[in-house]
Design a protein around this motif. Structure first.
Motif, PDB file in Angstrom:
ATOM      1  N   THR A  85      -5.826  44.476 -34.213  1.00  0.00           N
ATOM      2  CA  THR A  85      -6.669  44.307 -35.399  1.00  0.00           C
ATOM      3  C   THR A  85      -7.698  45.410 -35.500  1.00  0.00           C
ATOM      4  N   GLN A  86      -8.031  45.777 -36.729  1.00  0.00           N
ATOM      5  CA  GLN A  86      -9.136  46.711 -36.972  1.00  0.00           C
ATOM      6  C   GLN A  86     -10.186  46.058 -37.855  1.00  0.00           C
ATOM      7  N   HIS A  87     -10.127  44.712 -37.954  1.00  0.00           N
ATOM      8  CA  HIS A  87     -11.068  43.947 -38.775  1.00  0.00           C
ATOM      9  C   HIS A  87     -11.990  43.125 -37.885  1.00  0.00           C
ATOM     10  N   PHE A  88     -13.285  43.195 -38.165  1.00  0.00           N
ATOM     11  CA  PHE A  88     -14.277  42.485 -37.348  1.00  0.00           C
ATOM     12  C   PHE A  88     -15.227  41.687 -38.233  1.00  0.00           C
ATOM     13  N   THR A  89     -15.682  40.556 -37.708  1.00  0.00           N
ATOM     14  CA  THR A  89     -16.687  39.755 -38.410  1.00  0.00           C
ATOM     15  C   THR A  89     -18.099  40.148 -37.970  1.00  0.00           C
ATOM     16  N   PHE A  90     -18.184  40.827 -36.833  1.00  0.00           N
ATOM     17  CA  PHE A  90     -19.474  41.264 -36.297  1.00  0.00           C
ATOM     18  C   PHE A  90     -19.287  42.635 -35.676  1.00  0.00           C
ATOM     19  N   ALA A  91     -20.213  43.542 -35.954  1.00  0.00           N
ATOM     20  CA  ALA A  91     -20.202  44.872 -35.336  1.00  0.00           C
ATOM     21  C   ALA A  91     -21.635  45.386 -35.334  1.00  0.00           C
ATOM     22  N   GLU A  92     -22.150  45.697 -34.144  1.00  0.00           N
ATOM     23  CA  GLU A  92     -23.552  46.111 -34.032  1.00  0.00           C
ATOM     24  C   GLU A  92     -23.734  47.042 -32.830  1.00  0.00           C
ATOM     25  N   PHE A  93     -24.473  48.144 -33.043  1.00  0.00           N
ATOM     26  CA  PHE A  93     -24.749  49.053 -31.936  1.00  0.00           C
ATOM     27  C   PHE A  93     -25.667  48.377 -30.925  1.00  0.00           C
ATOM     28  N   ILE A  94     -25.444  48.663 -29.649  1.00  0.00           N
ATOM     29  CA  ILE A  94     -26.214  48.011 -28.591  1.00  0.00           C
ATOM     30  C   ILE A  94     -27.022  48.997 -27.753  1.00  0.00           C
ATOM     31  N   ASN A  95     -26.986  50.276 -28.118  1.00  0.00           N
ATOM     32  CA  ASN A  95     -27.792  51.246 -27.371  1.00  0.00           C
ATOM     33  C   ASN A  95     -28.467  52.221 -28.336  1.00  0.00           C
ATOM     34  N   THR A  96     -29.504  52.875 -27.861  1.00  0.00           N
ATOM     35  CA  THR A  96     -30.282  53.781 -28.710  1.00  0.00           C
ATOM     36  C   THR A  96     -29.486  55.010 -29.116  1.00  0.00           C
ATOM     37  N   GLN A  97     -28.528  55.417 -28.290  1.00  0.00           N
ATOM     38  CA  GLN A  97     -27.725  56.605 -28.592  1.00  0.00           C
ATOM     39  C   GLN A  97     -26.656  56.339 -29.663  1.00  0.00           C
ATOM     40  N   LYS A  98     -26.428  55.059 -29.958  1.00  0.00           N
ATOM     41  CA  LYS A  98     -25.392  54.646 -30.904  1.00  0.00           C
ATOM     42  C   LYS A  98     -24.016  55.173 -30.490  1.00  0.00           C
ATOM     43  N   THR A  99     -23.758  55.049 -29.190  1.00  0.00           N
ATOM     44  CA  THR A  99     -22.443  55.409 -28.664  1.00  0.00           C
ATOM     45  C   THR A  99     -21.684  54.184 -28.177  1.00  0.00           C
ATOM     46  N   SER A 100     -22.304  53.006 -28.268  1.00  0.00           N
ATOM     47  CA  SER A 100     -21.658  51.756 -27.854  1.00  0.00           C
ATOM     48  C   SER A 100     -22.000  50.656 -28.849  1.00  0.00           C
ATOM     49  N   LEU A 101     -21.010  49.806 -29.118  1.00  0.00           N
ATOM     50  CA  LEU A 101     -21.270  48.697 -30.011  1.00  0.00           C
ATOM     51  C   LEU A 101     -20.507  47.459 -29.585  1.00  0.00           C
ATOM     52  N   LEU A 102     -21.024  46.332 -30.039  1.00  0.00           N
ATOM     53  CA  LEU A 102     -20.439  45.035 -29.764  1.00  0.00           C
ATOM     54  C   LEU A 102     -19.689  44.595 -31.005  1.00  0.00           C
ATOM     55  N   VAL A 103     -18.447  44.133 -30.848  1.00  0.00           N
ATOM     56  CA  VAL A 103     -17.671  43.678 -31.996  1.00  0.00           C
ATOM     57  C   VAL A 103     -17.025  42.337 -31.690  1.00  0.00           C
ATOM     58  N   GLN A 104     -16.830  41.562 -32.743  1.00  0.00           N
ATOM     59  CA  GLN A 104     -16.080  40.311 -32.638  1.00  0.00           C
ATOM     60  C   GLN A 104     -14.965  40.368 -33.668  1.00  0.00           C
ATOM     61  N   THR A 105     -13.750  40.054 -33.250  1.00  0.00           N
ATOM     62  CA  THR A 105     -12.601  40.188 -34.137  1.00  0.00           C
ATOM     63  C   THR A 105     -12.575  39.097 -35.198  1.00  0.00           C
TER      64      THR A 105
END
Length: 265
Positions: A85-105
């Motif tokens: 899947t490439q569709h998410f209900t949640f997507a949010e950056f978790i670090n100041t560099q914006k190189t990592s994010l949390l997603v929920q499918t």
């Protein structure tokens, strides 16, 4: 002439569709290792991660993630490439560099839609699964989903804690190793390292940095609603440090009331 133009139009459309397909890249998630950090700095401007919305009249609003010029697709079943899947209900950056994010499918069929970390590491993108096996029982449906605890971080499925800013991922120690914590988030300690859960019979406290835990039994007549438990804790407990410097809620030695409202989140 018209036939030639029609043929050229079809070729262009087919070529365009092929290009779109090429811009979707599939990633197979790996398992999270203990206390990983996801705050790597990106040296290349081209290594950008972006979140964008998909708005289609016939569908719900979804989020997608792009790395460079490709849409990120997550293979939800490691053994089946078709289940992606490439569709998410949640997507949010978790670090100041914006190189990592949390997603929920976007998966309405599961007990709880899977949660992943998408992160840039050494110029490459990787996907990390935030899922642990859980046997049937009271903890099966407890704390499911993503709970944002202010700026401190994110609590995921009562099983993981991701710190804000630094994006360090911790695996929470369970009461029962085979089942997720069967309780509701109640509060954090003043140092933001001990998470307090209200379980059916006790306060279960886990310090995600040291893995130390402490349980405090409830009186038999205490209501199960979080506001009632919170009020009872405020009147009877205060955070105290043990010999190792770890903060836990402990019963007060006197009748004083301690204001712990600032530690809810």
């Amino acid at each position: 002439m018209k036939k030639c133009l029609l043929a050229l139009t079809l070729i262009t459309l087919i070529f365009g569709c092929s290009k779109e397909e090429e811009k979707i890249k599939n990633y197979v998630p790996r398992v999270l290792t203990k206390n990983e950090a996801f705050n790597q700095y990106s040296e290349q401007k081209a290594d950008s991660i972006t979140i964008y919305k998909l708005n289609k009249p016939e569908q719900e609003e979804w989020l997608s993630v792009k790395f460079r010029d490709s849409t990120v697709s997550i293979q939800t079943d490691p053994s089946d490439p078709k289940k992606s899947t490439q569709h998410f209900t949640f997507a949010e950056f978790i670090n100041t560099q914006k190189t990592s994010l949390l997603v929920q499918t976007a998966d309405a069929t599961a007990l709880a839609a899977p949660v992943y970390i998408i992160s840039l590491k050494n110029g490459k993108l990787e996907v990390v699964s935030l899922e642990r096996p859980t046997k049937p029982g009271p903890g099966e449906k407890s704390g499911l989903g993503i709970n944002r605890l202010g700026r401190t971080g994110h609590l995921i499925n009562n099983d993981f804690f991701i710190t804000g800013v630094t994006a360090k991922a911790y695996i929470l120690k369970r009461q029962d190793p085979e089942q997720r914590i069967a309780g509701k988030f109640l509060m954090l300690s003043p140092d933001r390292q001990t998470i307090v859960f209200a379980t059916p019979k006790e306060l279960y406290q886990v310090n995600f940095v040291t893995d130390e835990t402490l349980s405090q039994a409830f009186p038999g007549d205490l209501p199960s609603e979080v506001p009632a438990i919170y009020s009872w804790v405020q009147n009877n407990f205060s955070f105290q440090k043990n010999k190792q410097g770890v903060s836990f809620l402990k019963k007060n030695d006197n009748d004083r009331i301690v204001d712990i409202s600032e530690f809810k989140k």
